[in-house]
Design an enzyme around this catalytic site. Structure first.
Site, PDB file in Angstrom:
ATOM      1  N   GLU A   1      -7.070  -7.576  -0.554  1.00 42.41           N
ATOM      2  CA  GLU A   1      -7.423  -7.506   0.869  1.00 42.41           C
ATOM      3  C   GLU A   1      -8.926  -7.281   0.963  1.00 42.41           C
ATOM      4  OE1 GLU A   1      -5.217  -4.955   3.442  1.00 42.41           O
ATOM      5  OE2 GLU A   1      -3.254  -5.703   2.780  1.00 42.41           O
TER       6      GLU A   1
ATOM      7  N   GLU B   1       0.830  -1.215   0.000  1.00 43.63           N
ATOM      8  CA  GLU B   1       0.000   0.000   0.000  1.00 43.63           C
ATOM      9  C   GLU B   1       0.863   1.264   0.000  1.00 43.63           C
ATOM     10  OE1 GLU B   1      -4.063  -1.528   2.149  1.00 43.63           O
ATOM     11  OE2 GLU B   1      -2.460  -0.853   3.473  1.00 43.63           O
TER      12      GLU B   1
END
Length: 678
Positions: free
Chosen positions: A302, A219
């Protein structure tokens, strides 16, 4: 035998009923010749297609690729229905148990991070044994026919201390610029990946192993936009793993985060994550802009099945049916998803992370990492969320799902009577004289070599008749102060020398965001009546962390029962209240006839750290909540006598009793409390 010889044998065999001879009519011989030509052509076509098929199978065997906006496994379209299950949050003895439960949920792939700090807790001290034996975990995934998406960082987030970075990085001078193209930082990453990646190279899918994808960073678009850094990691991964493995990034499903965190083109596949329940398909459409044409299978890497919880909050819960419905929205249109988490596990030892929206708004994660995942912290699979997700996954799986195993047995072993073993300060005088680090000003825990747990600071001052005022502008994370029976520094009829003791607890480093560079300890001058207090001694308190040899063996020499303590996360000043409780070790034993999982209930206790048979089962803080009990997996226990040791930091339960119970409990403490930080 070639085709012509095979056909000659077959055409002249009794099976066909035609035998060439000198007395055969000419039409028979003619028919035989024509049949030979006909069968030759047919068999040639069949044989050639068989050879081509064999060659195609050989080419596609152990091949995982992306084309036509789909994943392909061994030449066939493939949908990833995976889940995060972290080997470092589950004891090795339970790895297979939890993986089999993941298969029963319907998963065909496991995603896991690799925490650098677990594998290199001190610079140059490498650990790949026990719970850090990542190779054995990956081999077990392969044995159980589970593919692996590996996330080696070097930054992982994961609600894990410092986002997986080793704390010793914070002691480097000049300070490193983590998660950047800073050459000093990259040199350390090169060294770490130079050790890790060759260890797992033979487990790549095209080499016969389970690893089909390897993630670059984590991320990153939510943190920075240093493309040179990302390209360096890509080149480094390729240098060790080659060009056949799929590299990928994961970023939030916004244009800003994808622009910052991805590498356009077909070099690295860009996956996305987003809030559960959010419409995924506009995000998947945007995802295509950050991948090469035909190289963007929709993947939520995710898919959140629950959420994390900090101390002082109500335990996070999400609805089972709405979670399952959100997953079906992805799978029903041939999307892929990785459940975060499939099984959360436990933050054993001192490895829990923390968050801070602002530097003063510090929130440490619980010891439990249950995450409200479909497979609970202790491996239970009878919850509504497991059933709802499994029902959805079964509709879109190519094969029938394995049967669901029974929950592991749990036992409450009852009441454990503890006794006070010693004050934490029993060895203070001797150790401060022989083992302390001396400095003009306080130094951080990292500079003192104490990466986790506690550091004791000691100094002396001259007390005044009208009292003194103490102030510490910046301390991470929690300080407890003693001075001659009073925190507001006692009045004295005449000037006298007094000892000041400050115990600082590291409650877990921030793992996400701009305040992640989270050094611990006293991080400023200590002021007495507005003037800096000098000449300090720093004494590390040796308590064993996860995967470390037991260290809890204090030598008890002198009691400091007359010392009074106070704890705070605000500015430490003279008007703070006083609590007469004493920091102390308490110990007790309990007998186990049949070894099963259990929980230690700390209802009525204050705050501290617990060890069962020298294993650090984590922090307890029922007075703040919400977690009341600590999970004790069966492999920690033994038949017969077992020993519980706790370090209580606030106030002991009046009866000095801990109870072994058979279930988790998240109902303790006051709710919606804040933990302001200096």
């Amino acid at each position: 035998m070639d085709i012509r010889a095979l056909l000659s044998f077959w055409l002249t065999s009794p099976v066909l009923g035609i035998r060439a001879s000198t007395c055969s009519p000419s039409w028979v011989l003619l028919w035989e010749d024509e049949m030979f030509v006909l069968f030759y052509e047919i068999f040639s076509a069949i044989f050639s297609s068989h050879v081509v098929l064999e060659q195609a199978v050989a080419v596609n065997k152990n091949k995982f690729e992306i084309k036509d906006d789909m994943f392909w496994k061994d030449g066939k379209p493939f949908r990833i229905i995976g889940g995060d299950l972290h080997y470092f949050r589950t004891l090795p003895q339970y790895w297979e148990d939890r993986l089999l439960r993941a298969k029963a949920l319907g998963l065909n792939a496991i995603q896991t991070y690799v925490p650098w700090n677990l594998h290199e807790p001190k610079e140059g001290q490498l650990d790949f044994d026990g719970i850090a034996d990542i190779v054995s975990f990956l081999e077990l995934c392969h044995k159980l026919d589970l593919l692996v998406l590996l996330r080696p960082g070097p930054y992982i987030c994961a609600e894990w201390d410092f986002g997986g970075f080793p704390a010793w990085l914070l002691s480097k001078e000049p300070a490193l610029k983590l998660r950047s193209s800073d050459p000093a930082y990259l040199a350390l990453v090169d060294s770490w990946w130079g050790i890790l990646l060759p260890k797992i190279d033979h487990l790549l899918y095209h080499k016969g192993g389970p690893i089909v994808m390897v993630q670059i960073e984590n991320e990153f678009g939510s943190y920075g936009d240093d493309k040179d850094y990302l390209h360096h990691l890509v080149n480094l991964a390729r240098s060790h793993l080659g060009d056949d493995i799929i590299l990928y990034t994961t970023d939030g499903g916004t244009r800003d985060t994808l622009t910052k965190g991805t590498i356009r083109g077909d070099t690295v596949f860009s996956a996305v994550d987003f809030s559960t329940g959010e419409d995924p398909w506009p995000i998947f459409k945007m995802q295509k802009e950050y991948n090469a044409p035909g190289k963007s299978p929709p993947l939520s890497s995710e898919f959140y099945t629950g959420w994390l919880t900090h101390w002082g909050e109500i335990i996070a819960k999400t609805d089972a049916n709405s979670t399952a419905s959100a997953l079906e929205n992805i799978l029903s249109r041939n999307g892929s998803a990785v459940l975060y988490m499939a099984h959360g596990g436990t933050n054993f030892g001192f490895y829990n992370g923390a968050n801070a929206a602002q530097e003063s708004d510090y929130n440490a994660d619980l010891t439990s990492y249950d995450y409200d995942a479909p497979i609970s912290e202790s491996g239970d699979v009878d919850g509504a969320k497991f059933k709802a997700l499994r029902a959805v996954i079964a509709k879109y799986s190519a094969a029938s799902l394995p049967p669901v195993p029974l929950n592991n047995e749990k036992t409450g072993y009852g009441r454990i009577k503890l006794e006070k073993a010693a004050s934490l300060f029993d060895t203070l005088d001797n150790d401060l004289s022989t083992k302390a680090i001396e400095s003009e000003n306080p130094i951080s825990m990292e500079a003192a070599g104490q990466m986790f747990g506690f550091l004791l600071y000691a100094s002396e001052y001259t007390s005044k008749g009208n009292g003194n005022t103490l102030s510490i502008p910046k301390v991470h994370d929690r300080a407890q102060v003693w001075s001659n029976k009073q925190v507001n520094l006692p009045n004295a009829e005449c000037a006298s020398t007094s000892r000041l003791l400050i115990l600082v607890e590291n409650m877990g480093r921030i793992n996400y965001g701009q305040y992640m560079f989270d050094s611990k300890g006293i991080l400023s001058a200590v002021y007495l009546d507005g003037k800096p207090l000098l000449k300090w001694k720093m004494l590390p308190i040796p308590l064993g962390n996860l995967n470390e040899s037991p260290k809890i063996s204090p030598v008890f020499k002198k009691s400091y029962s007359d010392l009074i303590r106070v704890s705070t996360r605000k500015s430490l000043k003279s008007d703070l209240g006083v609590n007469s409780a004493e920091l102390a070790f308490y110990t007790g034993s309990f007998v186990v006839d049949k070894v099963t999982d259990t929980y230690m209930s700390f209802n009525g206790w204050g705050k501290g750290v617990a060890f069962v048979n020298d294993f650090n089962i984590g922090r307890y803080w029922p007075s703040f909540g919400p977690q009341c009990n600590l999970y004790v997996p069966a492999p920690i226990l033994q038949r017969g006598k077992n020993v519980l040791v706790i370090l209580e930091l606030e106030s002991p339960q009046p009866e000095l009793v801990v109870r072994s119970v058979d279930q988790q409990d998240f109902t303790c403490g006051s709710k919606h409390l804040s933990m302001p930080r200096l």
